[in-house]
Design a protein around this motif. Structure first.
Motif, PDB file in Angstrom:
ATOM      1  N   GLN A   8       0.845  -1.179   0.000  1.00 58.34           N
ATOM      2  CA  GLN A   8       0.000   0.000   0.000  1.00 58.34           C
ATOM      3  C   GLN A   8       0.894   1.247   0.000  1.00 58.34           C
ATOM      4  O   GLN A   8       2.122   1.140  -0.095  1.00 58.34           O
ATOM      5  CB  GLN A   8      -0.918  -0.013   1.222  1.00 58.34           C
ATOM      6  CG  GLN A   8      -1.903  -1.158   1.264  1.00 58.34           C
ATOM      7  CD  GLN A   8      -3.062  -0.994   0.268  1.00 58.34           C
ATOM      8  OE1 GLN A   8      -3.185   0.027  -0.420  1.00 58.34           O
ATOM      9  NE2 GLN A   8      -3.917  -1.994   0.199  1.00 58.34           N
ATOM     10  N   SER A   9       0.298   2.415   0.125  1.00 62.02           N
ATOM     11  CA  SER A   9       1.051   3.673   0.044  1.00 62.02           C
ATOM     12  C   SER A   9       0.662   4.583   1.205  1.00 62.02           C
ATOM     13  O   SER A   9       0.051   5.631   1.016  1.00 62.02           O
ATOM     14  CB  SER A   9       0.777   4.365  -1.298  1.00 62.02           C
ATOM     15  OG  SER A   9       1.079   3.515  -2.384  1.00 62.02           O
ATOM     16  N   GLN A  10       1.027   4.162   2.422  1.00 61.90           N
ATOM     17  CA  GLN A  10       0.723   4.942   3.614  1.00 61.90           C
ATOM     18  C   GLN A  10       2.020   5.253   4.362  1.00 61.90           C
ATOM     19  O   GLN A  10       2.826   4.356   4.614  1.00 61.90           O
ATOM     20  CB  GLN A  10      -0.216   4.169   4.544  1.00 61.90           C
ATOM     21  CG  GLN A  10      -1.615   3.950   3.988  1.00 61.90           C
ATOM     22  CD  GLN A  10      -2.491   3.236   4.987  1.00 61.90           C
ATOM     23  OE1 GLN A  10      -2.314   2.035   5.231  1.00 61.90           O
ATOM     24  NE2 GLN A  10      -3.434   3.952   5.574  1.00 61.90           N
ATOM     25  N   LEU A  11       2.190   6.533   4.734  1.00 64.42           N
ATOM     26  CA  LEU A  11       3.421   6.923   5.411  1.00 64.42           C
ATOM     27  C   LEU A  11       3.228   8.209   6.196  1.00 64.42           C
ATOM     28  O   LEU A  11       2.701   9.193   5.677  1.00 64.42           O
ATOM     29  CB  LEU A  11       4.546   7.136   4.390  1.00 64.42           C
ATOM     30  CG  LEU A  11       5.897   7.594   4.949  1.00 64.42           C
ATOM     31  CD1 LEU A  11       6.505   6.515   5.841  1.00 64.42           C
ATOM     32  CD2 LEU A  11       6.850   7.953   3.818  1.00 64.42           C
ATOM     33  N   GLN A  55       0.264  12.074  -3.337  1.00 66.77           N
ATOM     34  CA  GLN A  55      -0.239  10.806  -2.834  1.00 66.77           C
ATOM     35  C   GLN A  55      -0.994  10.053  -3.921  1.00 66.77           C
ATOM     36  O   GLN A  55      -0.824   8.843  -4.090  1.00 66.77           O
ATOM     37  CB  GLN A  55      -1.154  11.041  -1.623  1.00 66.77           C
ATOM     38  CG  GLN A  55      -1.815   9.792  -1.062  1.00 66.77           C
ATOM     39  CD  GLN A  55      -0.861   8.853  -0.360  1.00 66.77           C
ATOM     40  OE1 GLN A  55       0.183   9.288   0.116  1.00 66.77           O
ATOM     41  NE2 GLN A  55      -1.208   7.580  -0.274  1.00 66.77           N
ATOM     42  N   TRP A  58       1.422   8.559  -6.214  1.00 67.23           N
ATOM     43  CA  TRP A  58       2.056   7.400  -5.603  1.00 67.23           C
ATOM     44  C   TRP A  58       1.160   6.166  -5.715  1.00 67.23           C
ATOM     45  O   TRP A  58       1.606   5.084  -6.113  1.00 67.23           O
ATOM     46  CB  TRP A  58       2.348   7.722  -4.134  1.00 67.23           C
ATOM     47  CG  TRP A  58       3.235   6.755  -3.415  1.00 67.23           C
ATOM     48  CD1 TRP A  58       4.022   5.794  -3.963  1.00 67.23           C
ATOM     49  CD2 TRP A  58       3.431   6.664  -2.003  1.00 67.23           C
ATOM     50  NE1 TRP A  58       4.699   5.108  -2.974  1.00 67.23           N
ATOM     51  CE2 TRP A  58       4.356   5.625  -1.767  1.00 67.23           C
ATOM     52  CE3 TRP A  58       2.927   7.375  -0.918  1.00 67.23           C
ATOM     53  CZ2 TRP A  58       4.767   5.264  -0.490  1.00 67.23           C
ATOM     54  CZ3 TRP A  58       3.345   7.023   0.359  1.00 67.23           C
ATOM     55  CH2 TRP A  58       4.254   5.985   0.571  1.00 67.23           C
ATOM     56  N   GLU A  59      -0.107   6.322  -5.388  1.00 68.56           N
ATOM     57  CA  GLU A  59      -1.041   5.204  -5.480  1.00 68.56           C
ATOM     58  C   GLU A  59      -1.192   4.735  -6.920  1.00 68.56           C
ATOM     59  O   GLU A  59      -1.319   3.525  -7.188  1.00 68.56           O
ATOM     60  CB  GLU A  59      -2.384   5.616  -4.890  1.00 68.56           C
ATOM     61  CG  GLU A  59      -2.326   5.870  -3.386  1.00 68.56           C
ATOM     62  CD  GLU A  59      -3.632   6.404  -2.820  1.00 68.56           C
ATOM     63  OE1 GLU A  59      -4.650   6.409  -3.556  1.00 68.56           O
ATOM     64  OE2 GLU A  59      -3.645   6.826  -1.644  1.00 68.56           O
ATOM     65  N   ARG A  62       1.565   2.281  -7.967  1.00 71.50           N
ATOM     66  CA  ARG A  62       1.344   0.905  -7.521  1.00 71.50           C
ATOM     67  C   ARG A  62       0.240   0.237  -8.351  1.00 71.50           C
ATOM     68  O   ARG A  62       0.308  -0.965  -8.651  1.00 71.50           O
ATOM     69  CB  ARG A  62       0.990   0.888  -6.030  1.00 71.50           C
ATOM     70  CG  ARG A  62       2.182   0.619  -5.080  1.00 71.50           C
ATOM     71  CD  ARG A  62       3.180   1.747  -5.004  1.00 71.50           C
ATOM     72  NE  ARG A  62       4.410   1.417  -4.279  1.00 71.50           N
ATOM     73  CZ  ARG A  62       4.575   1.497  -2.956  1.00 71.50           C
ATOM     74  NH1 ARG A  62       3.597   1.882  -2.180  1.00 71.50           N
ATOM     75  NH2 ARG A  62       5.746   1.198  -2.408  1.00 71.50           N
ATOM     76  N   SER A  96       4.034   3.475   8.997  1.00 70.82           N
ATOM     77  CA  SER A  96       4.287   3.198   7.583  1.00 70.82           C
ATOM     78  C   SER A  96       3.607   1.903   7.180  1.00 70.82           C
ATOM     79  O   SER A  96       3.448   0.983   7.983  1.00 70.82           O
ATOM     80  CB  SER A  96       5.793   3.121   7.300  1.00 70.82           C
ATOM     81  OG  SER A  96       6.394   2.079   8.035  1.00 70.82           O
ATOM     82  N   ASP A  98       4.150   0.832   3.462  1.00 69.15           N
ATOM     83  CA  ASP A  98       4.474   1.223   2.095  1.00 69.15           C
ATOM     84  C   ASP A  98       5.528   0.364   1.402  1.00 69.15           C
ATOM     85  O   ASP A  98       5.656   0.436   0.191  1.00 69.15           O
ATOM     86  CB  ASP A  98       4.903   2.691   2.048  1.00 69.15           C
ATOM     87  CG  ASP A  98       6.057   3.007   2.988  1.00 69.15           C
ATOM     88  OD1 ASP A  98       6.377   2.169   3.849  1.00 69.15           O
ATOM     89  OD2 ASP A  98       6.629   4.109   2.873  1.00 69.15           O
ATOM     90  N   SER A 300       7.650   6.376  -5.352  1.00 67.09           N
ATOM     91  CA  SER A 300       8.130   5.281  -4.507  1.00 67.09           C
ATOM     92  C   SER A 300       9.634   5.392  -4.291  1.00 67.09           C
ATOM     93  O   SER A 300      10.120   5.258  -3.157  1.00 67.09           O
ATOM     94  CB  SER A 300       7.790   3.930  -5.146  1.00 67.09           C
ATOM     95  OG  SER A 300       6.390   3.739  -5.246  1.00 67.09           O
ATOM     96  N   SER A 310       8.641  -3.018  -2.966  1.00 68.53           N
ATOM     97  CA  SER A 310       7.188  -2.885  -2.935  1.00 68.53           C
ATOM     98  C   SER A 310       6.456  -4.210  -3.044  1.00 68.53           C
ATOM     99  O   SER A 310       5.220  -4.238  -3.019  1.00 68.53           O
ATOM    100  CB  SER A 310       6.729  -1.968  -4.087  1.00 68.53           C
ATOM    101  OG  SER A 310       7.317  -0.689  -3.981  1.00 68.53           O
TER     102      SER A 310
END
Length: 319
Positions: A8-11, A55, A58-59, A62, A96, A98, A300, A310
């Motif tokens: 995922q893409s959380q930070l 963001q 970034w998503e 992925r 995080s 990510d 990323s 990833s």
């Protein structure tokens, strides 16, 4: 590769107040110089709130990567998102979710939860636990975890209370497992825990010493396929490991390595994924009859990880 977990893409980075200026500079010294100002600006902030457009980009990276994996017949799982309670529990250390390569990893029929040096990453395994319960526990494999690390001050960065073992430092070649050690992530104690676990099954675990400005082994060395290595050799203090010494090499420069040039992902012996930023490396890979898939991964990479970081393969067939 048949089955993989895609991050995922959380930070939310830690509060800057947890570091002295010198400590903070030392911690982000592994990043290319052009990326360090961004990290400074994000200290103590959730990326999605601070930079919503970035963001979304970034998503989207992925999502594009997921499409490439599925195009080549790979089944893709995603970790769940962090709960608000988990985010709050991170406190000033942040949180995080990510880079799924580091908190746990697979070696043959072993699935191993590691032990991460950065405090904000130590609960990063939790969003993958539902996948482990559904896919790993019912399978004929061993599922285990390293001991939880002791609490330590930031300045104890090497050889401290650990043990630390991160998936980005673990490269597997048959029954030979390489574990990177730069003082930034995995420690020699972590490698010893892995050696004790795997030795009864006939594995050899070899520690690979790296320069201290490199985070993980896959940031300086990547196995493209059997017999072909992408490597920033100057980052390895003792040179390329003997087990890989006769492999053909694609040489990667220091700048390319700092930007994650060795962190592409082989989907199969004939398909390799990298960023268009590394077109030179991709062209060298293609000369060996390998199809190169390009996905823009600049967001990323700005956080210190690319395609290998990833992903976490659950199932690779031996060819």
């Amino acid at each position: 590769m048949r089955t993989v977990v895609l991050a995922q893409s959380q930070l939310r980075l830690p509060d800057a107040s947890l570091f002295t200026p010198e400590q903070l500079d030392a911690e982000i010294a592994i990043m290319p110089k052009g990326k360090r100002a961004l990290i400074h600006s994000l200290m103590g902030k959730d990326h999605a709130i601070a930079m919503p457009e970035r963001q979304a980009q970034w998503e989207a990276e992925r999502t594009a990567f997921k499409a490439v994996l599925e195009k080549h017949g790979v089944e893709v799982f995603r970790p769940r998102l962090l709960t608000e309670y988990e985010k709050a529990a991170g406190g000033k250390q942040g949180y995080s979710n990510d880079f799924v390569r580091d908190p746990w990893f697979t070696v043959g029929n072993y699935v191993i939860e590691g032990s991460l040096m950065f405090p904000q990453r130590r609960h990063e395994v939790l969003p993958s636990r539902n996948i482990m319960y559904a896919e790993v526990l019912p399978a004929a494999c061993t599922y285990t975890a390293l001991p939880q690390p002791e609490i330590m001050p930031l300045e104890v960065d090497d050889g401290g209370p650990g043990p630390f073992l991160e998936g980005g430092d673990v490269l597997v070649y048959g029954r030979h497992v390489f574990v990177g050690h730069s003082g930034r992530a995995s420690t020699l104690q972590g490698a010893e825990h892995l050696r004790k676990l795997l030795a009864p099954s006939g594995y050899t675990v070899e520690s690979v010493l790296m320069k201290p400005d490199i985070l993980h082994l896959d940031c300086t060395m990547g196995m493209v396929r059997e017999g072909l290595l992408a490597v920033y050799a100057d980052g390895l203090l003792d040179g390329v490991p003997k087990a890989l010494a006769n492999w053909e090499r694609i040489s990667v420069s220091q700048e390319e390595a700092a930007n994650l040039g060795t962190n592409g992902l082989p989907i199969s012996p004939t398909v390799y994924v990298t960023d268009p930023f590394f077109k030179r490396i991709g062209d060298e890979v293609a000369k060996h009859g390998i199809r190169v898939e390009y996905v823009d991964f600049q967001i990323s990479r700005g956080f210190g990880g690319a395609f290998r970081c990833s992903t976490q393969p659950l199932w690779r067939e031996t060819v």
